[in-house]
Design an enzyme around this catalytic site. Sequence first.
Site, PDB file in Angstrom:
ATOM      1  N   LYS A 123      24.257  34.228  -1.613  1.00 30.98           N
ATOM      2  CA  LYS A 123      23.124  35.109  -1.633  1.00 30.98           C
ATOM      3  C   LYS A 123      22.554  35.203  -0.380  1.00 30.98           C
ATOM      4  CE  LYS A 123      20.650  33.998  -5.060  1.00 30.98           C
ATOM      5  NZ  LYS A 123      21.380  32.978  -5.715  1.00 30.98           N
TER       6      LYS A 123
ATOM      7  N   ARG B 277      14.798  37.368 -11.755  1.00 31.53           N
ATOM      8  CA  ARG B 277      15.377  36.155 -12.259  1.00 31.53           C
ATOM      9  C   ARG B 277      15.498  36.341 -13.769  1.00 31.53           C
ATOM     10  NH1 ARG B 277      16.207  33.034  -7.752  1.00 31.53           N
ATOM     11  NH2 ARG B 277      17.082  30.978  -8.109  1.00 31.53           N
TER      12      ARG B 277
ATOM     13  N   ARG C  86      25.755  22.184   1.306  1.00 28.10           N
ATOM     14  CA  ARG C  86      24.929  23.317   2.140  1.00 28.10           C
ATOM     15  C   ARG C  86      23.814  22.513   2.985  1.00 28.10           C
ATOM     16  NH1 ARG C  86      22.448  28.155  -1.046  1.00 28.10           N
ATOM     17  NH2 ARG C  86      21.266  26.757  -2.485  1.00 28.10           N
TER      18      ARG C  86
ATOM     19  N   ARG D 221      18.304  21.079   1.167  1.00 30.78           N
ATOM     20  CA  ARG D 221      17.485  21.373   0.225  1.00 30.78           C
ATOM     21  C   ARG D 221      17.170  20.278  -0.912  1.00 30.78           C
ATOM     22  NH1 ARG D 221      18.204  27.633  -1.759  1.00 30.78           N
ATOM     23  NH2 ARG D 221      17.783  26.636  -3.747  1.00 30.78           N
TER      24      ARG D 221
ATOM     25  N   ARG E 284      19.817  24.371 -12.631  1.00 29.24           N
ATOM     26  CA  ARG E 284      19.654  25.831 -12.183  1.00 29.24           C
ATOM     27  C   ARG E 284      20.640  26.591 -12.542  1.00 29.24           C
ATOM     28  NH1 ARG E 284      20.054  23.956  -5.961  1.00 29.24           N
ATOM     29  NH2 ARG E 284      20.127  26.329  -5.640  1.00 29.24           N
TER      30      ARG E 284
HETATM   31  P1  AMP Z   1      16.828  29.942  -4.552  1.00 33.94           P
HETATM   32  O1  AMP Z   1      16.410  29.891  -3.392  1.00 33.94           O
HETATM   33  O2  AMP Z   1      16.767  31.537  -4.902  1.00 33.94           O
HETATM   34  O3  AMP Z   1      17.991  29.101  -5.068  1.00 33.94           O
HETATM   35  O4  AMP Z   1      15.423  29.463  -5.626  1.00 33.94           O
HETATM   36  C1  AMP Z   1      15.123  28.364  -5.498  1.00 33.94           C
HETATM   37  C2  AMP Z   1      14.177  27.788  -6.738  1.00 33.94           C
HETATM   38  O5  AMP Z   1      13.149  28.557  -6.572  1.00 33.94           O
HETATM   39  C3  AMP Z   1      14.759  28.068  -8.046  1.00 33.94           C
HETATM   40  O6  AMP Z   1      15.455  27.302  -8.541  1.00 33.94           O
HETATM   41  C4  AMP Z   1      13.342  28.422  -8.985  1.00 33.94           C
HETATM   42  O7  AMP Z   1      12.691  27.279  -9.405  1.00 33.94           O
HETATM   43  C5  AMP Z   1      12.671  29.300  -7.787  1.00 33.94           C
HETATM   44  N1  AMP Z   1      12.628  30.554  -7.881  1.00 33.94           N
HETATM   45  C6  AMP Z   1      13.188  31.403  -6.924  1.00 33.94           C
HETATM   46  N2  AMP Z   1      13.091  32.675  -7.183  1.00 33.94           N
HETATM   47  C7  AMP Z   1      12.674  32.625  -8.330  1.00 33.94           C
HETATM   48  C8  AMP Z   1      12.189  33.692  -9.315  1.00 33.94           C
HETATM   49  N3  AMP Z   1      12.491  35.089  -9.113  1.00 33.94           N
HETATM   50  N4  AMP Z   1      11.903  33.568 -10.410  1.00 33.94           N
HETATM   51  C9  AMP Z   1      11.560  32.401 -10.994  1.00 33.94           C
HETATM   52  N5  AMP Z   1      11.782  31.082 -10.110  1.00 33.94           N
HETATM   53  C10 AMP Z   1      12.286  31.456  -8.993  1.00 33.94           C
END
Ligand code: AMP
Length: 219
Positions: free
Chosen positions: A13, A87, A126, A161, A172
């Site tokens: 993404k 999400r 990553r 990360r 996740r």
């Molecule tokens: P990402 O960078 O999109 O992989 O998000 C990393 C983490 O942030 C996820 O595992 C969630 O804990 C949190 N997160 C990101 N976006 C959302 C969202 N829209 N709703 C809820 N949690 C989120």
Amino acid sequence: MNIILLAPPAAGKGTQAELLENKYHLNHISTGDLLRKTASRDDDFGKKMKGILESGVLVSDEIIFEILTKHLESCENKNLLFDGFPRNIHQAERLEEMLEKWHDKLDFVFLLEVDKEILKQRITGRRICRECGSAYNVNIDSLKPKVDSICDKCHGNLYQRDDDNEKSFEIRYQEYLDKTSALIDYYQNKQILYRIQSDQSKEEVFQELCGVIEKEMKK
Ligand code: AMP
């Protein structure tokens, strides 16, 4: 133009968002990035966020909308490219209400599809640039940085990360199946879902995305 990138963790993404942002002058909004910024704060709320992010479970909708609304207020470019948001169905419904208020709508929801085993392999390799946020992968030749741990673009340091490990990945991924994957049917019913096979090179995926956008814009 408003776009959502919908995908399991590490499906690409962020990489595709960066390419689309530049080509179509979109405002790339990653709720994950906004949360990581909050989690880097040295206060109780920052520490709480850090714990949630490391665990891999989703953050509450209330917190997401508080952070997102504040961020959107400060943005002039309202051509939005969402990466990691919505999400779940509730977030999707609230997004729709928000866009309706602005007399706007969603144009494309791209579902990036990749097998779980490939995602697992990607996640441990990553690396992200601390300065510009560019993503690399030390397990994939075409995505390795030219110099170890240094960003090709801005020479910033690369980091891993806290949630890019196998344990957090499993949580996740399960959160994706339990909560986020319901959005596939939701957007399919609205006829704005486009499936993109995302186990190809980043250039090939990008070409497919652009192909869909160009074709639909001509209609
Ligand atoms: P990402 O960078 O999109 O992989 O998000 C990393 C983490 O942030 C996820 O595992 C969630 O804990 C949190 N997160 C990101 N976006 C959302 C969202 N829209 N709703 C809820 N949690 C989120």
